[in-house]
Design an enzyme around this catalytic site. Structure first.
Site, PDB file in Angstrom:
ATOM      1  N   ARG A 146     -12.754 -10.341  -4.768  1.00  0.00           N
ATOM      2  CA  ARG A 146     -13.081 -11.551  -5.527  1.00  0.00           C
ATOM      3  C   ARG A 146     -14.593 -11.705  -5.689  1.00  0.00           C
ATOM      4  NH1 ARG A 146      -9.720 -15.764  -5.725  1.00  0.00           N
ATOM      5  NH2 ARG A 146      -8.178 -14.106  -5.874  1.00  0.00           N
ATOM      6  N   ASP A 194     -27.102 -19.219  -1.369  1.00  0.00           N
ATOM      7  CA  ASP A 194     -27.220 -20.675  -1.278  1.00  0.00           C
ATOM      8  C   ASP A 194     -26.562 -21.157   0.014  1.00  0.00           C
ATOM      9  OD1 ASP A 194     -27.601 -23.374  -3.080  1.00  0.00           O
ATOM     10  OD2 ASP A 194     -25.819 -23.498  -1.805  1.00  0.00           O
ATOM     11  N   LEU A 251     -15.579 -23.642 -10.058  1.00  0.00           N
ATOM     12  CA  LEU A 251     -14.177 -23.388 -10.411  1.00  0.00           C
ATOM     13  C   LEU A 251     -13.274 -24.545 -10.005  1.00  0.00           C
ATOM     14  CD1 LEU A 251     -13.992 -19.659  -9.232  1.00  0.00           C
ATOM     15  CD2 LEU A 251     -14.483 -20.513 -11.528  1.00  0.00           C
ATOM     16  N   TYR A 309     -24.159 -26.706   6.550  1.00  0.00           N
ATOM     17  CA  TYR A 309     -23.151 -25.648   6.574  1.00  0.00           C
ATOM     18  C   TYR A 309     -23.094 -24.965   7.941  1.00  0.00           C
ATOM     19  CZ  TYR A 309     -23.514 -25.914   1.422  1.00  0.00           C
ATOM     20  OH  TYR A 309     -23.562 -26.325   0.112  1.00  0.00           O
ATOM     21  N   HIS A 331     -30.044 -32.785   0.058  1.00  0.00           N
ATOM     22  CA  HIS A 331     -28.633 -32.459  -0.175  1.00  0.00           C
ATOM     23  C   HIS A 331     -27.884 -33.590  -0.893  1.00  0.00           C
ATOM     24  CE1 HIS A 331     -25.277 -29.759   1.671  1.00  0.00           C
ATOM     25  NE2 HIS A 331     -24.951 -30.156   0.463  1.00  0.00           N
ATOM     26  N   ASN A 378     -16.332 -11.926  -9.305  1.00  0.00           N
ATOM     27  CA  ASN A 378     -17.210 -13.034  -9.686  1.00  0.00           C
ATOM     28  C   ASN A 378     -18.585 -12.563 -10.140  1.00  0.00           C
ATOM     29  OD1 ASN A 378     -15.186 -14.835  -9.011  1.00  0.00           O
ATOM     30  ND2 ASN A 378     -16.053 -15.356  -7.012  1.00  0.00           N
ATOM     31  N   LYS A 417     -30.794 -26.741   2.261  1.00  0.00           N
ATOM     32  CA  LYS A 417     -30.783 -28.157   1.901  1.00  0.00           C
ATOM     33  C   LYS A 417     -30.906 -29.023   3.148  1.00  0.00           C
ATOM     34  CE  LYS A 417     -27.216 -26.755  -1.392  1.00  0.00           C
ATOM     35  NZ  LYS A 417     -26.684 -25.623  -0.606  1.00  0.00           N
ATOM     36  N   LYS A 434     -18.201 -19.050  -4.187  1.00  0.00           N
ATOM     37  CA  LYS A 434     -18.009 -18.649  -2.797  1.00  0.00           C
ATOM     38  C   LYS A 434     -16.659 -17.972  -2.637  1.00  0.00           C
ATOM     39  CE  LYS A 434     -15.995 -20.952   0.167  1.00  0.00           C
ATOM     40  NZ  LYS A 434     -14.684 -20.974   0.888  1.00  0.00           N
ATOM     41  N   SER A 435     -16.660 -16.819  -1.975  1.00  0.00           N
ATOM     42  CA  SER A 435     -15.428 -16.155  -1.575  1.00  0.00           C
ATOM     43  C   SER A 435     -15.770 -15.228  -0.421  1.00  0.00           C
ATOM     44  CB  SER A 435     -14.829 -15.346  -2.732  1.00  0.00           C
ATOM     45  OG  SER A 435     -13.680 -14.648  -2.287  1.00  0.00           O
ATOM     46  N   VAL A 436     -14.824 -15.033   0.483  1.00  0.00           N
ATOM     47  CA  VAL A 436     -15.031 -14.047   1.540  1.00  0.00           C
ATOM     48  C   VAL A 436     -14.194 -12.799   1.278  1.00  0.00           C
ATOM     49  CG1 VAL A 436     -15.656 -15.748   3.287  1.00  0.00           C
ATOM     50  CG2 VAL A 436     -13.248 -15.126   2.992  1.00  0.00           C
TER      51      VAL A 436
END
Length: 282
Positions: free
Chosen positions: A239, A46, A193, A51, A109, A243, A76, A233-235
């Site tokens: 994690r 997504d 979250l 972004y 959006h 998820n 979007k 979202k995580s980098v």
């Protein structure tokens, strides 16, 4: 690899219920993050024009060696391009940036009801063009309230396939979710979250201990069992993997109700209110 369920949209297309979001991931970090997500098993990415990382999403998908048809990609419309001709140019740019000849899902959006004379209807009719010519396999909206959705229903031909809205235990946004369920509009939950705010909630921590999972897994599982489409979202690779591991346990109906009871109504909202949000990037 965990088996991610598919949700069938009102246009007959399917979308993986769990995806990977790239909001606030810097362009220079996006290829690495998306590549790792695809390696873990995510098949739903997504992104959005605002972004600034569509190009890197496309690069990561091509570099993965995976068949494009096996990856669901959402983008979007930038808030600055709601006028029909501007939307057409912006959508062409999205395809160029991604390096694809179609997107699986394209969204408005934000409704921006205080801008453009409140006319998001003509913007939606422009997205209908993209859907009809096949360049957007599905089309939908993001951050639309019930009255916004009712205007579309009264004045346009295609019902949005999804509405991507803020949803988490502190802000269940139930009225908008219920409207979506009644009209076959799937709910995508952004900030599932609450930007981490719910992870230290004692109720969530107790449930996590009970089922031997992390607080994040418990909250994401709550979303999954309620039918939300989520894309945390995580980098951080560990994690990202955590998820993704949501399909080897279930919460009881009592657990679901306990988490839902954490709802704080409007005071639990952490993002902008769609009725007044009027941001256009410079």
């Amino acid at each position: 690899m965990s088996a991610v369920p598919n949700i069938t949209l009102n246009d007959g297309k399917t979308i993986p219920q769990l995806g990977f979001g790239v909001f606030q991931i810097e362009p220079q970090d996006t290829v690495k993050a998306v590549s790792k997500a695809l390696e873990i098993g995510y098949r739903h990415i997504d992104t959005a024009q605002m972004y600034g990382n569509e190009k890197q999403v496309g690069e990561a998908i091509r570099a993965s060696g995976l068949d494009r048809s096996n990856i669901f990609v959402t983008s979007k419309l930038n808030n600055g391009f709601h006028q029909p001709d501007d939307a057409r140019k912006a959508f062409n740019t999205t395809l160029l940036e991604l390096g694809f000849d179609y997107v699986d899902l394209f969204l408005i959006h934000w409704p921006l009801p205080t801008l453009y004379g409140g006319d998001f209807v003509s913007t939606w009719k422009t997205l209908e063009e993209f859907h009809r010519d096949g360049r957007a396999r599905s089309i939908g909206v993001s951050n639309f309230q019930i009255d916004h959705l009712e205007r579309l229903a009264a004045q346009t031909e295609i019902v949005p396939a999804v509405n991507q809205i803020e949803v988490h235990p502190y802000f269940t946004n139930q009225a908008v979710r219920s409207y979506g369920q009644e009209h076959q509009i799937a709910t995508e939950a952004w900030s599932p979250l609450a930007q981490g705010k719910v992870l230290e909630d004692p109720t969530i921590e107790q449930l996590a201990h009970k089922v031997n999972k992390t607080p994040a897994q418990v909250v994401l599982r709550w979303h999954i069992q309620r039918g939300d489409i989520v894309f945390p979202k995580s980098v951080t690779p560990s994690r990202m993997k955590e998820n993704f591991e949501l399909f080897d346990f279930e919460l009881s109906s009592t657990d679901i109700g306990t988490i839902s009871a954490l709802d704080r109504g409007e005071s639990g909202r952490i993002g902008p209110n769609p009725d007044s949000f009027a941001y256009i990037p410079s």
